[in-house]
Design a protein around this motif. Structure first.
Motif, PDB file in Angstrom:
ATOM      1  N   GLN A 199       0.865  -1.175   0.000  1.00 50.82           N
ATOM      2  CA  GLN A 199       0.000   0.000   0.000  1.00 50.82           C
ATOM      3  C   GLN A 199       0.903   1.227   0.000  1.00 50.82           C
ATOM      4  O   GLN A 199       1.849   1.307   0.787  1.00 50.82           O
TER       5      GLN A 199
ATOM      6  N   GLN B 238      -2.483  -3.868  -2.810  1.00 48.94           N
ATOM      7  CA  GLN B 238      -2.012  -4.796  -3.837  1.00 48.94           C
ATOM      8  C   GLN B 238      -1.405  -6.027  -3.187  1.00 48.94           C
ATOM      9  O   GLN B 238      -0.792  -5.942  -2.116  1.00 48.94           O
TER      10      GLN B 238
ATOM     11  N   GLN C  89       1.461  -8.672  -4.250  1.00 51.68           N
ATOM     12  CA  GLN C  89       2.518  -8.809  -5.244  1.00 51.68           C
ATOM     13  C   GLN C  89       3.340 -10.056  -4.957  1.00 51.68           C
ATOM     14  O   GLN C  89       3.509 -10.447  -3.793  1.00 51.68           O
TER      15      GLN C  89
ATOM     16  N   ILE D 105      -4.972 -12.962 -13.092  1.00 53.48           N
ATOM     17  CA  ILE D 105      -4.163 -11.786 -12.741  1.00 53.48           C
ATOM     18  C   ILE D 105      -3.502 -11.284 -14.021  1.00 53.48           C
ATOM     19  O   ILE D 105      -2.669 -11.973 -14.619  1.00 53.48           O
TER      20      ILE D 105
ATOM     21  N   ASP E  10      -1.948  -8.152 -14.491  1.00 53.11           N
ATOM     22  CA  ASP E  10      -0.860  -7.175 -14.367  1.00 53.11           C
ATOM     23  C   ASP E  10       0.424  -7.917 -13.997  1.00 53.11           C
ATOM     24  O   ASP E  10       0.635  -8.287 -12.836  1.00 53.11           O
TER      25      ASP E  10
ATOM     26  N   LYS F  25       1.180  -8.419  -9.996  1.00 52.33           N
ATOM     27  CA  LYS F  25       0.522  -7.455  -9.107  1.00 52.33           C
ATOM     28  C   LYS F  25      -0.993  -7.619  -9.220  1.00 52.33           C
ATOM     29  O   LYS F  25      -1.543  -7.523 -10.315  1.00 52.33           O
ATOM     30  N   LEU F  26      -1.626  -7.868  -8.095  1.00 54.46           N
ATOM     31  CA  LEU F  26      -3.081  -7.948  -8.043  1.00 54.46           C
ATOM     32  C   LEU F  26      -3.585  -6.796  -7.194  1.00 54.46           C
ATOM     33  O   LEU F  26      -3.345  -6.756  -5.985  1.00 54.46           O
ATOM     34  N   ALA F  27      -4.270  -5.858  -7.819  1.00 53.21           N
ATOM     35  CA  ALA F  27      -4.822  -4.707  -7.103  1.00 53.21           C
ATOM     36  C   ALA F  27      -6.245  -5.019  -6.655  1.00 53.21           C
ATOM     37  O   ALA F  27      -7.037  -5.587  -7.406  1.00 53.21           O
TER      38      ALA F  27
ATOM     39  N   ASN G  98     -10.197  -3.841  -8.370  1.00 52.48           N
ATOM     40  CA  ASN G  98      -9.762  -3.801  -9.757  1.00 52.48           C
ATOM     41  C   ASN G  98     -11.001  -3.840 -10.651  1.00 52.48           C
ATOM     42  O   ASN G  98     -12.126  -3.726 -10.169  1.00 52.48           O
TER      43      ASN G  98
ATOM     44  N   GLU H  56      10.689  -3.346  -8.695  1.00 50.08           N
ATOM     45  CA  GLU H  56       9.807  -4.500  -8.840  1.00 50.08           C
ATOM     46  C   GLU H  56      10.364  -5.523  -9.821  1.00 50.08           C
ATOM     47  O   GLU H  56      10.274  -6.733  -9.585  1.00 50.08           O
TER      48      GLU H  56
END
Length: 421
Positions: A42, A58, A60, A101, A103, A118-120, A123, A302
């Motif tokens: 966050q 998120q 990650q 997922i 992203d 990355k999973l927000a 979404n 990242e």
């Protein structure tokens, strides 16, 4: 003649018992070897996943296979004891889960290839989590089998929880434990039968799997719930976390004795740690188990931060227990699996372990546990000192008589830096 009422009753009981047997408590599933650096993020920072309802975050992680595999996610609402609730998914989730997922990106200019996911939340598919409570998020592969899972908690801001961190109330542990005295207050909730309906979860440094549970209010003053226990709310104080820093992976930085260039990825050899249980307490600044991914020479940590083999070594000549020593921290979710178990080297008379970790800064600690993962706090390698600086979180659950789930109505935080007698 058969009684139709008895048949219906038997059918209802059968369905109910089947549901109870299926609704087993959710446990976090540790990832396979190729999944690394799982974190809740966050504002670009790793966090302990206790978030206010409505806030975004998120999840990650990295896949060291680097083959852009397809991963899916599922979100499950749970009760206080982490049993899945019977609430339909559309009542706690607006939108859909079980989506891929989308992203992800591949590592760039690193010796160790990986794909970063990355999973927000929220979404475009999962628009909102609508109610507070305990949640389990599962990451699934193409066959819809669970790859790993993580707990997180969403809370409403309806109560305040003032906390005092004190030395242990019991003489035998006064030098080695910390005790929490706290009160639960609310101007918006009139608590109904609080001995039954109010529950708390006490956490030290955000470690959800070692929290203290099932503590009832000792007494009430008006609408204030008072907890002033001598024994039930005590934690072993532990010692300050150890740390290393390899943000410049080719140089010996803080607590790194030397760097090995001969392997496929760099090796960071830490200085041998001495067991601190029999030494006087000494304060060192730490971040209470957290870690930061950081490559000093890049702009996007990242996907441009590399992995290194980090070689841990521990000198504990007085350790005689028939138990194991593990290297743990937020970097591995305090997991005590064979991947993190130290091995004794009789030639050097030290314990050793090599772990593949994404470069940056990381706190870690040595934990003693048996084969079942039961932690031996009393015989901690680095001892227990009441002066140790720890973060404490108290999560408050409330379930009115007509409610169908355990709401999380608030949390309190405190630090032991100003501990009192």
């Amino acid at each position: 003649m058969k009684n139709p009422f008895l048949n219906i009753t038997f059918l209802i009981l059968t369905v109910f018992c089947s549901y109870i047997s299926l609704a087993q408590a959710e446990k976090e599933i540790a990832p396979p070897y190729n999944i690394k650096t799982i974190s809740f993020v966050q504002n670009d920072q790793n966090i302990i996943p206790i978030l206010k309802l409505g806030e975004g975050f998120q999840l990650q992680f990295d896949d060291l296979f680097g083959n852009e595999a397809n991963y899916y996610y599922e979100i499950i609402h749970c009760d206080y004891n982490w049993n899945p609730t019977a609430i339909p998914k559309n009542e706690y989730l607006e939108g859909f889960d079980n989506q891929r997922i989308q992203d992800y990106s591949n590592s760039f200019n690193t010796l160790q290839i990986y794909s970063h996911y990355k999973l927000a939340i929220p979404n475009q598919f999962t628009l909102q989590l609508k109610i507070s409570g305990n949640y389990m998020i599962k990451v699934l592969d193409e066959n819809k089998e669970v790859v790993f899972s993580r707990k997180f908690i969403l809370y409403e801001d309806l109560v305040t929880v003032p906390i005092q961190v004190k030395r242990a109330r019991t003489v035998n542990n006064i030098e080695s434990k910390q005790n929490l005295d706290f009160t639960i207050r609310s101007n918006t909730i009139t608590f109904q039968t609080p001995l039954r309906n109010v529950k708390v979860l006490l956490l030290q440094n955000g470690q959800m799997n070692t929290g203290i549970k099932n503590i009832v209010p000792q007494y009430t003053i008006g609408n204030d719930l008072i907890y002033k226990y001598d024994w039930e709310t005590q934690f072993w104080a532990g010692n300050e976390f150890l740390f290393f820093e390899n943000k410049d992976i080719r140089a010996a930085n803080n607590n790194i004795a030397r760097v090995d260039f001969s392997s496929a990825v760099y090796g960071s050899y830490l200085y041998t740690s001495a067991a601190r249980a029999n030494f006087p307490y000494s304060f060192t600044q730490d971040v209470n188990g957290n870690f930061v991914v950081n490559n000093l020479n890049t702009a996007n940590n990242e996907i441009e931060a590399d992995y290194a083999w980090v070689y841990f070594s521990l000198s504990a000549p007085t350790f005689r227990l028939n138990k194991n020593i593990y290297v743990t921290g937020m970097f591995n979710n305090y997991t005590m699996s064979p991947e993190y178990k130290m091995e004794y080297n009789p030639k050097k008379a030290i314990y050793e372990k090599a772990i593949l970790i994404k470069q940056g800064f990381a706190n870690f600690e040595y934990k003693v546990a048996d084969e079942k993962g039961v932690i031996d706090y009393e015989n901690a390698i680095d001892g227990n000192f009441y002066q140790t600086e720890n973060d404490y979180t108290i999560v408050v659950y409330y379930r009115e008589n007509i409610d169908r789930y355990d709401r999380v109505v608030g949390k309190g935080i405190a630090n032991s830096i100003n501990i009192i007698n």
